[in-house]
Design an enzyme around this catalytic site. Sequence first.
Site, PDB file in Angstrom:
ATOM      1  CB  SER A 122      28.018  95.819  90.091  1.00  0.00           C
ATOM      2  OG  SER A 122      28.612  94.765  89.407  1.00  0.00           O
ATOM      3  CG  HIS A 143      30.722  92.023  92.851  1.00  0.00           C
ATOM      4  ND1 HIS A 143      29.620  91.223  92.774  1.00  0.00           N
ATOM      5  CD2 HIS A 143      30.689  92.811  91.770  1.00  0.00           C
ATOM      6  CE1 HIS A 143      28.943  91.514  91.676  1.00  0.00           C
ATOM      7  NE2 HIS A 143      29.579  92.467  91.049  1.00  0.00           N
ATOM      8  CG  HIS A 183      30.509  88.302  87.218  1.00  0.00           C
ATOM      9  ND1 HIS A 183      31.069  88.791  88.374  1.00  0.00           N
ATOM     10  CD2 HIS A 183      29.297  88.908  87.101  1.00  0.00           C
ATOM     11  CE1 HIS A 183      30.235  89.636  88.940  1.00  0.00           C
ATOM     12  NE2 HIS A 183      29.154  89.742  88.198  1.00  0.00           N
ATOM     13  CE1 TYR A 232      33.820  90.475  85.471  1.00  0.00           C
ATOM     14  CE2 TYR A 232      31.551  90.274  84.738  1.00  0.00           C
ATOM     15  CZ  TYR A 232      32.483  90.762  85.632  1.00  0.00           C
ATOM     16  OH  TYR A 232      32.087  91.516  86.695  1.00  0.00           O
ATOM     17  CD  GLU A 233      34.696  87.766  88.918  1.00  0.00           C
ATOM     18  OE1 GLU A 233      35.407  88.057  89.893  1.00  0.00           O
ATOM     19  OE2 GLU A 233      33.515  87.394  89.023  1.00  0.00           O
ATOM     20  CB  ALA A 259      24.792  96.612  87.625  1.00  0.00           C
ATOM     21  CG  MET A 296      28.462  91.431  81.456  1.00  0.00           C
ATOM     22  SD  MET A 296      30.070  92.214  81.695  1.00  0.00           S
ATOM     23  CE  MET A 296      29.917  93.654  80.618  1.00  0.00           C
ATOM     24  CB  SER A 297      25.521  88.416  86.580  1.00  0.00           C
ATOM     25  OG  SER A 297      24.478  89.338  86.816  1.00  0.00           O
ATOM     26  CG  ASN A 328      25.206 101.300  81.766  1.00  0.00           C
ATOM     27  OD1 ASN A 328      25.322 100.487  82.705  1.00  0.00           O
ATOM     28  ND2 ASN A 328      25.241 100.932  80.504  1.00  0.00           N
ATOM     29  CG  HIS A 385      33.082  98.879  86.618  1.00  0.00           C
ATOM     30  ND1 HIS A 385      31.930  98.109  86.591  1.00  0.00           N
ATOM     31  CD2 HIS A 385      33.705  98.562  87.782  1.00  0.00           C
ATOM     32  CE1 HIS A 385      31.876  97.377  87.695  1.00  0.00           C
ATOM     33  NE2 HIS A 385      32.937  97.628  88.427  1.00  0.00           N
TER      34      HIS A 385
END
Length: 269
Positions: free
Chosen positions: A25, A56, A78, A80-81, A108, A206-207, A230, A242
Site C-alpha cells: 500500500s 495499489h 488480499h 479481505y477483498e 504497510a 493483512m498480507s 501507524n 487508511h
Amino acid sequence: MTEEAKRLIESRTALRPTVGVVLGSGLGAFADELSERTDIPYTEIPGWPGSTAVGHAGKLVIGKLGELAVAVMAGRSHLYEGYTPAQVTFGVRVLGRLGVRSMVFTNAAGGINLTLERGGLVLISDHINLQGVNPLTGPNDDSLGPRFPDMSEAYSRAYRETAKEVAVELCVPISEGVYAAMLGPSYETPAEIRYLRTIGADVVGMSTVLEAIVANHMGIKVLGISCVTNMAAGILPQKIHHEEVLETGAQVRDTLVRFLKTLLPRLGA
Ligand code: HPA
C-alpha cells in the site's frame, strides 16, 4: 492457468527476471526506477486477480535495474477483498515459473512493539499466520514443491544480513521483527493488539504471509520489509485511518526506493 499467464508475460518482454518485488500500500514508486520496462496491467494477464485496494496500482512491471532483470508487482490482492488463497498467491506462482529465485515482499504494517515509530522500516524475521488459511491446502503439485515444506527460515537469514549492511551504508534505520498477519479488513482492537504482542508479534498487517508460504514452497528465497505506517490500535490515543497508512507510505517511499535499488542487485548475485 499459471502457464497461460507465463506465456503472455514472455510474449511481452524478452527479459527473464530472477528477482521479484511486491510493493504494498502506497509503496508503488519503485517500479518507475526500472529501465527497458514493460508494464502489463493485471487485467491483461490470464488468471491474474485485479487489485481493488486504494493505493495499489495493479500492474506487473518487468525491467532492468542495472544489469539485473526484475519483476515488480505494483499492487497485490488480499484475502479481505474476497480473493481465495490461490488468487492471492497467483502472482508469486507465476513469477516462480518465470524463473524468479528471490522475492522481496513489502507491506504497510501497524507497529506493535513499543520501540517502533511511525515511518520506520522493519525486516521481517518470521511470521505468525493468523489468517486461518494456508495456500498449500488441497492436492500438492510435487513438481512445484514438497507436500510439507519447512518454514524454519521462511525469511532468509542471509538476505536479512545483506539488507542490514545496505541499511548501514545508506544510513537508513531499520529494525527486525515478527509479522503477524490478520484477515482484516477491519483494523485490530486494542485487546487483539495486546494479544499479538503477548504471542511475540512486532508488527501486524493483512498480507505477505500467504505469498511467503508459496515462495518457500517453490524454493524461492524471501526477504520481507514492513513499513510501519501507524502504531497499532490502542497504543496512541487516536483512531487508525487508511489515509494515515497511505500518507506514511508516501513519506517512506523515497527511502524505500533508495534502499531497494542498492539491495536488489546484491540478492540477485
Ligand atoms: N493493522 C493491520 N494492517 C495494517 C495496519 C494495522 O494497524 N497498518 C497498515 N496495515
